[in-house]
Design an enzyme around this catalytic site. Structure first.
Site, PDB file in Angstrom:
ATOM      1  N   HIS A 181      35.581  24.196  75.488  1.00 32.67           N
ATOM      2  CA  HIS A 181      35.228  24.236  77.014  1.00 32.67           C
ATOM      3  C   HIS A 181      36.428  23.797  77.979  1.00 32.67           C
ATOM      4  O   HIS A 181      36.915  22.596  77.213  1.00 32.67           O
ATOM      5  CB  HIS A 181      33.945  23.892  77.475  1.00 32.67           C
ATOM      6  CG  HIS A 181      33.582  24.371  78.566  1.00 32.67           C
ATOM      7  ND1 HIS A 181      33.931  23.662  79.897  1.00 32.67           N
ATOM      8  CD2 HIS A 181      32.687  25.367  79.310  1.00 32.67           C
ATOM      9  CE1 HIS A 181      33.428  24.500  81.003  1.00 32.67           C
ATOM     10  NE2 HIS A 181      32.688  25.282  80.413  1.00 32.67           N
TER      11      HIS A 181
ATOM     12  N   ASP B  55      27.316  29.713  75.602  1.00 31.02           N
ATOM     13  CA  ASP B  55      27.423  30.947  74.870  1.00 31.02           C
ATOM     14  C   ASP B  55      27.133  31.060  73.363  1.00 31.02           C
ATOM     15  O   ASP B  55      26.550  31.937  72.966  1.00 31.02           O
ATOM     16  CB  ASP B  55      28.723  31.766  75.091  1.00 31.02           C
ATOM     17  CG  ASP B  55      29.053  32.117  76.460  1.00 31.02           C
ATOM     18  OD1 ASP B  55      28.148  32.420  77.375  1.00 31.02           O
ATOM     19  OD2 ASP B  55      30.324  32.058  76.790  1.00 31.02           O
TER      20      ASP B  55
HETATM   21  N1  ACO Z   1      38.017  27.307  68.056  1.00 33.78           N
HETATM   22  C1  ACO Z   1      39.026  26.883  67.381  1.00 33.78           C
HETATM   23  N2  ACO Z   1      39.893  25.964  67.857  1.00 33.78           N
HETATM   24  C2  ACO Z   1      39.800  25.735  69.362  1.00 33.78           C
HETATM   25  C3  ACO Z   1      38.707  26.378  70.038  1.00 33.78           C
HETATM   26  C4  ACO Z   1      37.678  27.183  69.432  1.00 33.78           C
HETATM   27  N3  ACO Z   1      36.712  27.581  70.062  1.00 33.78           N
HETATM   28  N4  ACO Z   1      38.852  26.071  71.598  1.00 33.78           N
HETATM   29  C5  ACO Z   1      39.787  24.935  71.543  1.00 33.78           C
HETATM   30  N5  ACO Z   1      40.380  25.226  70.279  1.00 33.78           N
HETATM   31  C6  ACO Z   1      41.684  24.335  70.128  1.00 33.78           C
HETATM   32  C7  ACO Z   1      42.781  25.104  70.494  1.00 33.78           C
HETATM   33  O1  ACO Z   1      43.290  25.935  69.429  1.00 33.78           O
HETATM   34  C8  ACO Z   1      43.736  24.013  70.907  1.00 33.78           C
HETATM   35  O2  ACO Z   1      44.396  23.594  69.528  1.00 33.78           O
HETATM   36  P1  ACO Z   1      45.937  23.153  69.493  1.00 33.78           P
HETATM   37  O3  ACO Z   1      46.148  22.027  70.503  1.00 33.78           O
HETATM   38  O4  ACO Z   1      46.129  22.748  68.147  1.00 33.78           O
HETATM   39  O5  ACO Z   1      46.616  24.473  70.145  1.00 33.78           O
HETATM   40  C9  ACO Z   1      42.881  23.097  71.236  1.00 33.78           C
HETATM   41  O6  ACO Z   1      41.525  23.246  70.834  1.00 33.78           O
HETATM   42  C10 ACO Z   1      42.805  23.122  72.890  1.00 33.78           C
HETATM   43  O7  ACO Z   1      42.437  24.120  73.208  1.00 33.78           O
HETATM   44  P2  ACO Z   1      42.740  25.237  74.620  1.00 33.78           P
HETATM   45  O8  ACO Z   1      42.361  26.614  74.266  1.00 33.78           O
HETATM   46  O9  ACO Z   1      44.249  24.771  74.964  1.00 33.78           O
HETATM   47  O10 ACO Z   1      41.836  24.635  75.588  1.00 33.78           O
HETATM   48  P3  ACO Z   1      41.258  25.212  76.773  1.00 33.78           P
HETATM   49  O11 ACO Z   1      40.673  24.114  77.739  1.00 33.78           O
HETATM   50  O12 ACO Z   1      42.455  25.819  77.550  1.00 33.78           O
HETATM   51  O13 ACO Z   1      40.404  26.211  76.342  1.00 33.78           O
HETATM   52  C11 ACO Z   1      38.566  27.743  76.149  1.00 33.78           C
HETATM   53  C12 ACO Z   1      39.251  26.504  76.780  1.00 33.78           C
HETATM   54  C13 ACO Z   1      39.282  29.016  76.479  1.00 33.78           C
HETATM   55  C14 ACO Z   1      37.130  27.818  76.389  1.00 33.78           C
HETATM   56  C15 ACO Z   1      38.853  27.581  74.302  1.00 33.78           C
HETATM   57  O14 ACO Z   1      38.081  26.346  73.828  1.00 33.78           O
HETATM   58  C16 ACO Z   1      38.300  28.631  73.734  1.00 33.78           C
HETATM   59  O15 ACO Z   1      39.135  29.948  73.582  1.00 33.78           O
HETATM   60  N6  ACO Z   1      36.896  28.740  73.207  1.00 33.78           N
HETATM   61  C17 ACO Z   1      36.392  30.086  72.579  1.00 33.78           C
HETATM   62  C18 ACO Z   1      36.004  31.027  73.785  1.00 33.78           C
HETATM   63  C19 ACO Z   1      34.582  30.714  74.375  1.00 33.78           C
HETATM   64  O16 ACO Z   1      33.708  30.267  73.716  1.00 33.78           O
HETATM   65  N7  ACO Z   1      34.554  30.833  75.774  1.00 33.78           N
HETATM   66  C20 ACO Z   1      33.536  30.461  76.627  1.00 33.78           C
HETATM   67  C21 ACO Z   1      33.740  29.338  77.400  1.00 33.78           C
HETATM   68  S1  ACO Z   1      32.322  28.644  78.229  1.00 33.78           S
HETATM   69  C22 ACO Z   1      31.726  30.023  79.297  1.00 33.78           C
HETATM   70  O17 ACO Z   1      32.585  30.843  79.859  1.00 33.78           O
HETATM   71  C23 ACO Z   1      30.435  30.164  79.715  1.00 33.78           C
END
Ligand code: ACO
Length: 374
Positions: free
Chosen positions: A260, A311
């Site tokens: 998140h 989710d």
């Molecule tokens: N699975 C694996 N790795 C992850 C995940 C995940 N779900 N979420 C974050 N990471 C990792 C990223 O790969 C990144 O790693 P790195 O630094 O080695 O590149 C690090 O954690 C930081 O992640 P970001 O994507 O930069 O963090 P951000 O705050 O931008 O993203 C997000 C948040 C988009 C929700 C992300 O966690 C994600 O893509 N999750 C999966 C999609 C999801 O479940 N969305 C629902 C959100 S809640 C809602 O809308 C109700």
């Protein structure tokens, strides 16, 4: 001009709000000052919808009036039923929901009136009608007869009734109600920010909600609840879960339903939703998804220190309730309409056009050649 780029507006505070407060440091979320989990324990979804729109919880007279208005506005026009009937059966239901709200804007007599009073009336109409449009498509694409809304049923009961022709046991309705309460509002998330951005040009509420639905569809936002279910279906059996999740992480895949932007050590909504997922699994005598849920969660925390978001539990909960996977995000829509509407009205009340800057990195000073010279 400060041209430091903050991609994704990371960490930027863009405005003030009274609608909700996300507190990752104490793992809490409040709507208008009330903790979301307390609202889940004490209220029905209609009470929370009223709270979000009207800034306070209703007393019994206010609730009765609000429910009466919601129930009286559920019906769609003949025109909208026909439009939904003509939509390609393979359409994603989120696209149907988006188009349906857009058509409601064409049909609404007050579309161009963005006064607070008119916005309240329109918000109520969109809130009441959108579940009917989504349920109508649910039936139509299965070749089944549309079931018209029933005024004697609550918001959640009526949605089940319009989709399945019957209302399930009250524990299932309560779990659905809880999911709607938890989905109703979450501050400046991408779809809400989209709605506020559209509103900031003084556009109308139907347009802002149409845009918000498009934004919610994406798998990084609301669309994740569908992706969670696709993942669980791929895993199929608890015995496959450990291998599947380890391989996914080895390949650096993003695992949907985890992570998140704001919560970094757990989504405040998850413990409540997880409890209701477990209740539904027990009623439905399911062990498979419950076990897969636990294994994947454990590995994600152990290997990546990344926690589930809301989710993750809603995906399998809606599946066990009998909904088709691609209807999970539209269910999110019928709840979040309340939060979007409150933010749209808040934006109108203290508007400033949202217009950020960009750091240009393209070519500069190119000479325009005549067509025959290029
Ligand atoms: N699975 C694996 N790795 C992850 C995940 C995940 N779900 N979420 C974050 N990471 C990792 C990223 O790969 C990144 O790693 P790195 O630094 O080695 O590149 C690090 O954690 C930081 O992640 P970001 O994507 O930069 O963090 P951000 O705050 O931008 O993203 C997000 C948040 C988009 C929700 C992300 O966690 C994600 O893509 N999750 C999966 C999609 C999801 O479940 N969305 C629902 C959100 S809640 C809602 O809308 C109700």
């Amino acid at each position: 001009m400060n041209d430091e780029v903050k991609k994704g507006l990371l960490g930027i505070v863009v405005d003030e709000t009274e609608v909700s407060k996300v507190m990752p440091e104490i793992n809490s979320l409040t709507y208008r000052g009330y903790a979301a989990q307390d609202l889940c324990a004490a209220c029905r979804f209609e009470e929370v919808a009223y709270l979000i729109l009207n800034k306070d919880l209703p007393n019994s007279i206010q609730l009765k009036k609000f429910e009466k208005e919601e129930r009286e506005n559920r019906e769609l026009t003949k025109n909208l039923y026909e439009i939904i009937n003509h939509m390609p059966k393979k359409s994603h239901p989120m696209d149907v929901a988006r188009t349906a709200v857009s058509v409601m804007g064409l049909e609404d007599k007050e579309t161009s009136n963005s006064s607070h009073e008119a916005n309240m009336r329109k918000a109520l109409r969109i809130f009441a009608k959108t579940p009917t449009a989504i349920a109508a498509f649910y039936r139509i694409r299965k070749g089944k007869k549309i079931i018209k809304p029933k005024k004697t049923l609550s918001f959640s009961e009526n949605f089940f009734y319009m989709c399945f022709g019957k209302v399930p046991e009250k524990e299932i309705v309560k779990a659905f109600d809880v999911s709607l309460i938890l989905y109703a509002e979450h501050s400046f998330n991408v779809s809400t920010f989209t709605a506020r951005t559209i509103t900031s040009s003084l556009s109308d509420i139907h347009g802002a909600i149409t845009g918000a639905i498009a934004s919610l569809k994406g798998p990084l936002h609301g669309g994740a609840n569908e992706e969670v279910m696709h993942m669980m279906k791929k895993i199929k059996k608890p015995e496959n879960a450990l291998k599947w999740i380890n391989e996914a992480l080895d390949k650096k895949h993003v695992v949907m339903g985890f992570g998140h932007r704001v919560y970094k050590s757990g989504d405040s909504r998850v413990p409540t939703m997880r409890e209701y997922f477990k209740k539904v699994a027990k009623i439905k005598k399911d062990k498979i998804f419950e076990k897969i849920y636990d294994i994947v969660e454990k590995v994600m925390i152990k290997r990546k220190n990344i926690y589930p978001n809301v989710d993750y539990p809603t995906g399998p909960t809606y599946h066990l309730m009998g909904f088709d996977t691609d209807f999970f995000t539209p269910i999110f829509v019928i709840s979040r309409i309340t939060g979007w509407s409150a933010h749209i009205m808040e934006q109108h009340a203290a508007n400033k056009l949202i217009r950020p800057l960009a750091k240009y990195k393209g070519s500069t000073h190119r000479k325009v050649l005549q067509l025959n010279q290029r």
